[in-house]
Design a protein around this motif. Structure first.
Motif, PDB file in Angstrom:
ATOM      1  N   THR A  80     -83.639  89.998  -7.493  1.00 58.99           N
ATOM      2  CA  THR A  80     -83.576  91.149  -6.583  1.00 58.99           C
ATOM      3  C   THR A  80     -82.741  92.245  -7.226  1.00 58.99           C
ATOM      4  N   VAL A  81     -83.243  93.480  -7.167  1.00 60.96           N
ATOM      5  CA  VAL A  81     -82.567  94.626  -7.778  1.00 60.96           C
ATOM      6  C   VAL A  81     -82.384  95.709  -6.721  1.00 60.96           C
ATOM      7  N   ILE A  82     -81.164  96.267  -6.641  1.00 61.70           N
ATOM      8  CA  ILE A  82     -80.876  97.355  -5.709  1.00 61.70           C
ATOM      9  C   ILE A  82     -80.762  98.656  -6.504  1.00 61.70           C
ATOM     10  N   ASP A  83     -81.614  99.604  -6.179  1.00 60.15           N
ATOM     11  CA  ASP A  83     -81.667 100.909  -6.834  1.00 60.15           C
ATOM     12  C   ASP A  83     -80.869 101.920  -5.998  1.00 60.15           C
ATOM     13  N   PHE A  84     -81.034 103.203  -6.307  1.00 63.00           N
ATOM     14  CA  PHE A  84     -80.382 104.293  -5.583  1.00 63.00           C
ATOM     15  C   PHE A  84     -81.409 105.366  -5.267  1.00 63.00           C
ATOM     16  N   ALA A  85     -81.289 105.977  -4.083  1.00 59.68           N
ATOM     17  CA  ALA A  85     -82.212 107.034  -3.674  1.00 59.68           C
ATOM     18  C   ALA A  85     -81.439 108.127  -2.951  1.00 59.68           C
ATOM     19  N   PRO A  86     -81.728 109.396  -3.240  1.00 58.50           N
ATOM     20  CA  PRO A  86     -81.015 110.497  -2.569  1.00 58.50           C
ATOM     21  C   PRO A  86     -81.450 110.645  -1.118  1.00 58.50           C
TER      22      PRO A  86
ATOM     23  N   ILE B 162     -70.588  85.050  -7.312  1.00 61.46           N
ATOM     24  CA  ILE B 162     -70.379  86.345  -7.974  1.00 61.46           C
ATOM     25  C   ILE B 162     -71.665  86.914  -8.559  1.00 61.46           C
ATOM     26  N   THR B 163     -72.673  86.091  -8.742  1.00 65.06           N
ATOM     27  CA  THR B 163     -73.930  86.593  -9.292  1.00 65.06           C
ATOM     28  C   THR B 163     -74.996  86.820  -8.239  1.00 65.06           C
ATOM     29  N   SER B 164     -74.786  86.284  -7.025  1.00 60.33           N
ATOM     30  CA  SER B 164     -75.848  86.372  -6.016  1.00 60.33           C
ATOM     31  C   SER B 164     -75.353  86.370  -4.579  1.00 60.33           C
ATOM     32  N   THR B 165     -74.657  85.309  -4.175  1.00 54.64           N
ATOM     33  CA  THR B 165     -74.397  85.071  -2.757  1.00 54.64           C
ATOM     34  C   THR B 165     -73.542  86.158  -2.113  1.00 54.64           C
ATOM     35  N   ASN B 166     -72.448  86.542  -2.761  1.00 56.33           N
ATOM     36  CA  ASN B 166     -71.573  87.553  -2.162  1.00 56.33           C
ATOM     37  C   ASN B 166     -72.289  88.889  -2.002  1.00 56.33           C
ATOM     38  N   ALA B 167     -73.060  89.273  -2.994  1.00 54.60           N
ATOM     39  CA  ALA B 167     -73.826  90.514  -2.891  1.00 54.60           C
ATOM     40  C   ALA B 167     -74.831  90.429  -1.745  1.00 54.60           C
TER      41      ALA B 167
ATOM     42  N   VAL C   5     -79.314  74.548 -10.984  1.00 55.21           N
ATOM     43  CA  VAL C   5     -80.203  75.370 -10.163  1.00 55.21           C
ATOM     44  C   VAL C   5     -79.342  76.251  -9.255  1.00 55.21           C
ATOM     45  N   VAL C   6     -79.456  77.562  -9.416  1.00 54.53           N
ATOM     46  CA  VAL C   6     -78.647  78.504  -8.643  1.00 54.53           C
ATOM     47  C   VAL C   6     -79.562  79.507  -7.946  1.00 54.53           C
ATOM     48  N   PRO C   7     -79.037  80.204  -6.930  1.00 54.29           N
ATOM     49  CA  PRO C   7     -79.849  81.260  -6.317  1.00 54.29           C
ATOM     50  C   PRO C   7     -80.183  82.342  -7.340  1.00 54.29           C
ATOM     51  N   GLY C   8     -81.376  82.909  -7.223  1.00 49.59           N
ATOM     52  CA  GLY C   8     -81.733  84.006  -8.102  1.00 49.59           C
ATOM     53  C   GLY C   8     -80.703  85.114  -8.032  1.00 49.59           C
ATOM     54  N   GLY C   9     -80.416  85.721  -9.168  1.00 46.60           N
ATOM     55  CA  GLY C   9     -79.389  86.740  -9.227  1.00 46.60           C
ATOM     56  C   GLY C   9     -79.750  87.979  -8.422  1.00 46.60           C
ATOM     57  N   ILE C  10     -78.722  88.675  -7.950  1.00 46.44           N
ATOM     58  CA  ILE C  10     -78.897  89.941  -7.239  1.00 46.44           C
ATOM     59  C   ILE C  10     -78.146  91.019  -8.005  1.00 46.44           C
ATOM     60  N   GLU C  11     -78.883  91.985  -8.516  1.00 46.35           N
ATOM     61  CA  GLU C  11     -78.301  93.124  -9.228  1.00 46.35           C
ATOM     62  C   GLU C  11     -78.071  94.243  -8.226  1.00 46.35           C
ATOM     63  N   THR C  12     -76.808  94.570  -7.990  1.00 51.33           N
ATOM     64  CA  THR C  12     -76.445  95.536  -6.947  1.00 51.33           C
ATOM     65  C   THR C  12     -76.429  96.973  -7.431  1.00 51.33           C
TER      66      THR C  12
ATOM     67  N   THR D   7     -70.524  90.626  -9.775  1.00 53.67           N
ATOM     68  CA  THR D   7     -70.771  91.357 -11.013  1.00 53.67           C
ATOM     69  C   THR D   7     -72.051  92.172 -10.882  1.00 53.67           C
ATOM     70  N   ALA D   8     -72.138  93.211 -11.689  1.00 54.29           N
ATOM     71  CA  ALA D   8     -73.309  94.083 -11.676  1.00 54.29           C
ATOM     72  C   ALA D   8     -73.497  94.660 -13.069  1.00 54.29           C
ATOM     73  N   THR D   9     -74.382  95.640 -13.173  1.00 55.37           N
ATOM     74  CA  THR D   9     -74.769  96.143 -14.488  1.00 55.37           C
ATOM     75  C   THR D   9     -74.608  97.646 -14.662  1.00 55.37           C
ATOM     76  N   ASP D  10     -74.889  98.443 -13.626  1.00 57.22           N
ATOM     77  CA  ASP D  10     -75.064  99.894 -13.774  1.00 57.22           C
ATOM     78  C   ASP D  10     -76.228 100.152 -14.730  1.00 57.22           C
ATOM     79  N   SER D  11     -77.314  99.456 -14.469  1.00 58.44           N
ATOM     80  CA  SER D  11     -78.459  99.481 -15.381  1.00 58.44           C
ATOM     81  C   SER D  11     -79.141 100.844 -15.366  1.00 58.44           C
TER      82      SER D  11
END
Length: 483
Positions: A98-104, A384-389, A53-60, A331-335
């Motif tokens: 949790t997902v972090i997007d980008f906005a101008p 690396i998948t959640s906490t540091n982000a 059981v780990v914290p839910g991932g955070i996509e930066t 880690t991240a994706t550049d999704s």
């Protein structure tokens, strides 16, 4: 009475991994206790014996809204890009909550409201929680830089900058797409504002002049096919940009992190900065940990590409070493993805499409490659998948922790899952660079703020479950390397 009780799992907490029971009431974790201590009366009990059981991932790093803006880049007519709905769907299936997007950044008016308006496509279309980085470019007027403080006040403390326009003028996207380089003057001014107001700068670091000259050389040398893209977005391009940005970070005191580090030279710049006590961090894509530029030569090798570019096997080894020793933080994706036909339509170094469809596989592939094959600890895997982000971007301890008072965002990984990854295992679009990948361990249950979103191969969540999350960064991570 508990709403949800998770029993018998190996639970990764801020204090370490142990055999705990996790009690959830409403959206929050209310207890992490020795087995058998919590009352068994609960609205639902999940048996996690034999699982992790780990914290839910955070996509930066996800470009979701930009993909569905008018004028967004497509190469094949009638083939739509993926927006927030598809990005969050892939994320939740894969254990990311949790997902972090980008906005101008708007140029005038109510700046924070402009960010909220831009994020409108997320509302009611999110299986995950979400936030955004705010993008500054050469078009940003000095007044909007001076007003940076309005973003952290509104819960958006992180900004994104590009030191290159990525493509030559003839290949650039329309002005409606929020990507464009920032000049050194604006970057220095922005970094001072960010340092003053408790934010962090995310940097796509490539030397623009060298990138553009490399395009000219490629044309003259007959290296225009897509599989030469790494010769343009080269190792030296990364080295020069990273060194300059680190110098600015040192002068301004701004917390800084480099997105999608690809080369040993970039990693060396980060490690040196951190050794001097500078709050400099690094993000690495699962794509770069999995593949090298040799893959570009395959008939459909475009599917492996996102900018800057993949590099060589020795760089991949350096990236893994950097992640394992902590010089790379998460880690991240550049999704940013469409269908297979659109992804492979670009046949030269200008038209080849960036973006990556790895948001669903990130947690599972990272577990296989880091924990199973390289013996990373479960604590470091969660980091690396959640906490540091979560810590760097101002989500911690609301997100990124299995602790009393934290949001009940959890991924339950079954290490007994051993299979060859097929498209039938995935849930967004029609291709994956990881098709055929051997995996050992996979998220099988995913929980967002106390709601079971995925379980037993079924999607139980709905697109209205996700919500915008306000962020505030702990000053400690901005003073010196905190992890």
């Amino acid at each position: 009475m508990l709403d949800l009780l998770i029993q018998g799992g190996r639970v990764v907490t801020p204090a370490g991994a142990g055999d705990w029971d996790v009690g959830i009431a409403g959206e929050k974790i209310v207890s992490v206790s020795f087995p058998g201590v919590l009352p068994v009366e609960a609205g639902r009990v999940i048996d996690a014996r034999g699982k992790i059981v780990v914290p839910g991932g955070i996509e930066t790093h996800a470009h979701a809204v930009a993909n569905v803006q008018p004028g967004a880049r497509t190469l094949v007519s009638g083939v739509p890009n993926a927006g927030p709905l598809e990005h969050s769907l892939g994320a939740i299936w894969g254990g990311t909550t949790t997902v972090i997007d980008f906005a101008p950044v708007p140029h005038a008016g109510d700046l924070a409201q402009g960010i909220h308006d831009y994020l409108a496509p997320w509302r009611g279309q999110a299986y995950t929680d979400y936030s955004t980085h705010c993008i500054y470019t050469n078009r940003t007027p000095p007044d909007a830089i001076a007003r940076y403080h309005e973003f952290p006040e509104a819960g958006f403390p992180s900004v994104k900058t590009f030191t290159t326009d990525i493509r030559p003028p003839e290949g650039r996207q329309t002005s409606l797409t929020p990507i464009g380089k920032i000049d050194t003057g604006r970057l220095e001014d922005l970094m001072r504002q960010v340092a003053r107001h408790g934010g962090v700068v995310a940097v796509h670091g490539e030397d623009d002049e060298l990138v553009m000259y490399n395009y000219l050389l490629a044309q003259q040398r007959g290296q225009w096919d897509w599989h030469n893209v790494h010769l343009i977005h080269s190792k030296l391009v990364e080295e020069l940009a990273f060194q300059q940005v680190v110098r600015l970070a040192s002068r301004t005191g701004a917390g800084t992190y480099f997105v999608h580090v690809t080369a040993s030279e970039g990693l060396d710049a980060i490690a040196e900065a951190r050794s001097k006590g500078l709050p400099v961090y690094g993000e690495v894509l699962t794509l770069a940990l999995s593949f090298t530029c040799d893959r570009y030569k395959e008939a459909d090798g475009m599917k492996y590409h996102t900018y800057p570019s993949l590099k060589y096997p020795e760089d991949q080894r350096f990236l893994w070493d950097g992640l394992l020793r902590g010089d790379l933080s998460f880690t991240a994706t550049d999704s940013s993805f469409t269908t297979y036909l659109d992804k492979i339509a670009g046949r030269n170094v200008v038209d080849v499409r960036g973006g990556n469809i790895g948001i669903e596989i990130r947690m599972g592939v990272n577990y296989t490659e880091a924990v199973v094959r390289r013996r990373m600890s479960l604590e470091d895997y969660a980091a690396i998948t959640s906490t540091n982000a979560a810590k760097l971007l101002g989500l911690y301890p609301q997100k990124g922790a299995i602790a009393v008072g934290s949001d009940a965002d959890l991924a339950i990984i079954d290490p007994a899952v051993k299979k060859t990854l097929r498209m039938a295992d995935l849930h967004v679009r029609d291709y994956s660079p990881w098709e055929g990948w051997q995996v050992e361990g996979w998220p099988t249950t995913v929980i967002l703020r106390g709601k079971v979103m995925v379980a037993n191969g079924q999607l139980l969540g709905v697109p209205t479950d996700g919500k915008l999350v306000a962020r505030k960064i702990d000053p400690r991570v901005l003073r010196r390397p905190a992890f």
